[in-house]
Design a protein around this motif. Structure first.
Motif, PDB file in Angstrom:
ATOM      1  N   ASP A   1       0.827  -1.200   0.000  1.00 52.15           N
ATOM      2  CA  ASP A   1       0.000   0.000   0.000  1.00 52.15           C
ATOM      3  C   ASP A   1       0.860   1.247   0.000  1.00 52.15           C
ATOM      4  N   ILE A   2       0.402   2.261  -0.708  1.00 49.89           N
ATOM      5  CA  ILE A   2       1.098   3.541  -0.727  1.00 49.89           C
ATOM      6  C   ILE A   2       0.474   4.425   0.345  1.00 49.89           C
ATOM      7  N   ILE A   3       1.319   5.011   1.190  1.00 48.83           N
ATOM      8  CA  ILE A   3       0.830   5.903   2.242  1.00 48.83           C
ATOM      9  C   ILE A   3       0.722   7.300   1.649  1.00 48.83           C
ATOM     10  N   ARG A   4      -0.483   7.810   1.589  1.00 50.98           N
ATOM     11  CA  ARG A   4      -0.719   9.131   1.018  1.00 50.98           C
ATOM     12  C   ARG A   4      -0.957  10.148   2.127  1.00 50.98           C
ATOM     13  N   GLU A   5      -0.714  11.403   1.790  1.00 52.75           N
ATOM     14  CA  GLU A   5      -0.992  12.509   2.715  1.00 52.75           C
ATOM     15  C   GLU A   5      -2.442  12.416   3.158  1.00 52.75           C
ATOM     16  N   GLY A   6      -2.686  12.511   4.459  1.00 52.75           N
ATOM     17  CA  GLY A   6      -4.038  12.446   4.981  1.00 52.75           C
ATOM     18  C   GLY A   6      -4.541  11.023   5.209  1.00 52.75           C
ATOM     19  N   SER A   7      -3.748  10.025   4.853  1.00 47.93           N
ATOM     20  CA  SER A   7      -4.122   8.627   5.043  1.00 47.93           C
ATOM     21  C   SER A   7      -4.156   8.308   6.541  1.00 47.93           C
ATOM     22  N   PRO A   8      -5.050   7.407   6.958  1.00 44.68           N
ATOM     23  CA  PRO A   8      -5.083   7.033   8.377  1.00 44.68           C
ATOM     24  C   PRO A   8      -3.897   6.149   8.775  1.00 44.68           C
ATOM     25  N   TYR A   9      -3.120   5.698   7.790  1.00 45.96           N
ATOM     26  CA  TYR A   9      -1.974   4.845   8.075  1.00 45.96           C
ATOM     27  C   TYR A   9      -0.732   5.692   8.339  1.00 45.96           C
ATOM     28  N   ARG A  10       0.066   5.234   9.296  1.00 50.04           N
ATOM     29  CA  ARG A  10       1.337   5.870   9.629  1.00 50.04           C
ATOM     30  C   ARG A  10       2.396   4.782   9.693  1.00 50.04           C
ATOM     31  N   LYS A  11       3.647   5.194   9.665  1.00 47.49           N
ATOM     32  CA  LYS A  11       4.756   4.248   9.791  1.00 47.49           C
ATOM     33  C   LYS A  11       5.193   4.201  11.252  1.00 47.49           C
ATOM     34  N   PHE A  12       5.290   2.985  11.782  1.00 47.78           N
ATOM     35  CA  PHE A  12       5.723   2.776  13.160  1.00 47.78           C
ATOM     36  C   PHE A  12       6.955   1.878  13.178  1.00 47.78           C
ATOM     37  N   ILE A  13       7.820   2.130  14.141  1.00 48.95           N
ATOM     38  CA  ILE A  13       8.981   1.272  14.369  1.00 48.95           C
ATOM     39  C   ILE A  13       8.571   0.246  15.423  1.00 48.95           C
ATOM     40  N   VAL A  14       8.702  -1.022  15.071  1.00 44.41           N
ATOM     41  CA  VAL A  14       8.350  -2.092  15.994  1.00 44.41           C
ATOM     42  C   VAL A  14       9.576  -2.969  16.206  1.00 44.41           C
ATOM     43  N   LEU A  15       9.923  -3.186  17.482  1.00 47.31           N
ATOM     44  CA  LEU A  15      11.050  -4.041  17.827  1.00 47.31           C
ATOM     45  C   LEU A  15      10.549  -5.418  18.242  1.00 47.31           C
ATOM     46  N   VAL A  16      11.233  -6.436  17.767  1.00 50.48           N
ATOM     47  CA  VAL A  16      10.944  -7.815  18.141  1.00 50.48           C
ATOM     48  C   VAL A  16      12.191  -8.340  18.849  1.00 50.48           C
ATOM     49  N   THR A  17      12.036  -8.742  20.096  1.00 51.46           N
ATOM     50  CA  THR A  17      13.148  -9.316  20.850  1.00 51.46           C
ATOM     51  C   THR A  17      12.875 -10.798  21.039  1.00 51.46           C
ATOM     52  N   ILE A  18      13.834 -11.612  20.609  1.00 46.28           N
ATOM     53  CA  ILE A  18      13.710 -13.066  20.719  1.00 46.28           C
ATOM     54  C   ILE A  18      14.830 -13.554  21.628  1.00 46.28           C
ATOM     55  N   GLU A  19      14.436 -14.238  22.696  1.00 51.27           N
ATOM     56  CA  GLU A  19      15.432 -14.763  23.622  1.00 51.27           C
ATOM     57  C   GLU A  19      15.000 -16.130  24.127  1.00 51.27           C
ATOM     58  N   ASN A  20      15.989 -16.916  24.550  1.00 54.28           N
ATOM     59  CA  ASN A  20      15.680 -18.226  25.101  1.00 54.28           C
ATOM     60  C   ASN A  20      14.875 -18.072  26.381  1.00 54.28           C
ATOM     61  N   LYS A  21      13.930 -19.000  26.602  1.00 63.85           N
ATOM     62  CA  LYS A  21      13.195 -19.020  27.861  1.00 63.85           C
ATOM     63  C   LYS A  21      14.174 -19.278  29.003  1.00 63.85           C
ATOM     64  N   GLN A  22      13.768 -18.926  30.216  1.00 67.50           N
ATOM     65  CA  GLN A  22      14.667 -19.014  31.371  1.00 67.50           C
ATOM     66  C   GLN A  22      15.206 -20.423  31.603  1.00 67.50           C
ATOM     67  N   PHE A  23      14.424 -21.463  31.304  1.00 71.21           N
ATOM     68  CA  PHE A  23      14.872 -22.836  31.555  1.00 71.21           C
ATOM     69  C   PHE A  23      15.805 -23.370  30.466  1.00 71.21           C
ATOM     70  N   VAL A  24      15.998 -22.608  29.382  1.00 71.21           N
ATOM     71  CA  VAL A  24      16.859 -23.040  28.274  1.00 71.21           C
ATOM     72  C   VAL A  24      18.244 -22.412  28.450  1.00 71.21           C
ATOM     73  N   ASN A  25      19.279 -23.236  28.314  1.00 72.88           N
ATOM     74  CA  ASN A  25      20.648 -22.727  28.425  1.00 72.88           C
ATOM     75  C   ASN A  25      20.915 -21.640  27.394  1.00 72.88           C
ATOM     76  N   ASP A  26      21.770 -20.707  27.753  1.00 71.37           N
ATOM     77  CA  ASP A  26      22.157 -19.621  26.853  1.00 71.37           C
ATOM     78  C   ASP A  26      23.687 -19.584  26.807  1.00 71.37           C
ATOM     79  N   PRO A  27      24.316 -20.459  25.996  1.00 72.04           N
ATOM     80  CA  PRO A  27      25.777 -20.538  25.953  1.00 72.04           C
ATOM     81  C   PRO A  27      26.452 -19.209  25.609  1.00 72.04           C
ATOM     82  N   GLU A  28      25.847 -18.438  24.706  1.00 71.17           N
ATOM     83  CA  GLU A  28      26.439 -17.146  24.339  1.00 71.17           C
ATOM     84  C   GLU A  28      26.458 -16.199  25.534  1.00 71.17           C
ATOM     85  N   GLY A  29      25.341 -16.106  26.237  1.00 74.77           N
ATOM     86  CA  GLY A  29      25.275 -15.251  27.419  1.00 74.77           C
ATOM     87  C   GLY A  29      26.216 -15.711  28.508  1.00 74.77           C
TER      88      GLY A  29
END
Length: 97
Positions: A2-30
């Motif tokens: 979709d093209i975002i036009r002036e006056g359109s109800p759509y806006r651009k948002f920055i969304v962060l996705v953080t993926i990490e191992n659950k607490q019971f899973v080992n984290d060798p890198e950490g």
């Protein structure tokens, strides 16, 4: 796409996705960062380190909440993470100016 036009109800948002191992899973890198860098660097007061992966997405949506919902659905539908061993945290950090 979709093209975002002036006056359109759509806006651009920055969304962060953080993926990490659950607490019971080992984290060798950490664990390696904690043991070989943090503690050896003299920061023994730091108890542990957990690593994670962050994805930054620009999303066209009517609201921040809608942008977060789009990304959350995308992550589940496309299996961006493994829900058995990982947690996925989705949050908007605002509009793109």
């Amino acid at each position: 796409m979709d093209i975002i036009r002036e006056g359109s109800p759509y806006r651009k948002f920055i969304v962060l996705v953080t993926i990490e191992n659950k607490q019971f899973v080992n984290d060798p890198e950490g664990e390696t960062i904690h043991r070989d860098l943090v503690v050896k660097g003299g920061y023994s007061n730091v108890e542990s380190v957990r690593s994670s992966k962050t994805l930054k997405m620009i999303v066209n949506a009517k609201s921040e909440r809608a942008a977060e919902k789009i990304v959350s659905t995308l992550c589940k539908d496309l299996r961006i993470f493994n829900p058995i061993i990982s947690e996925c945290i989705v949050r908007s950090i605002g509009k793109v100016e």
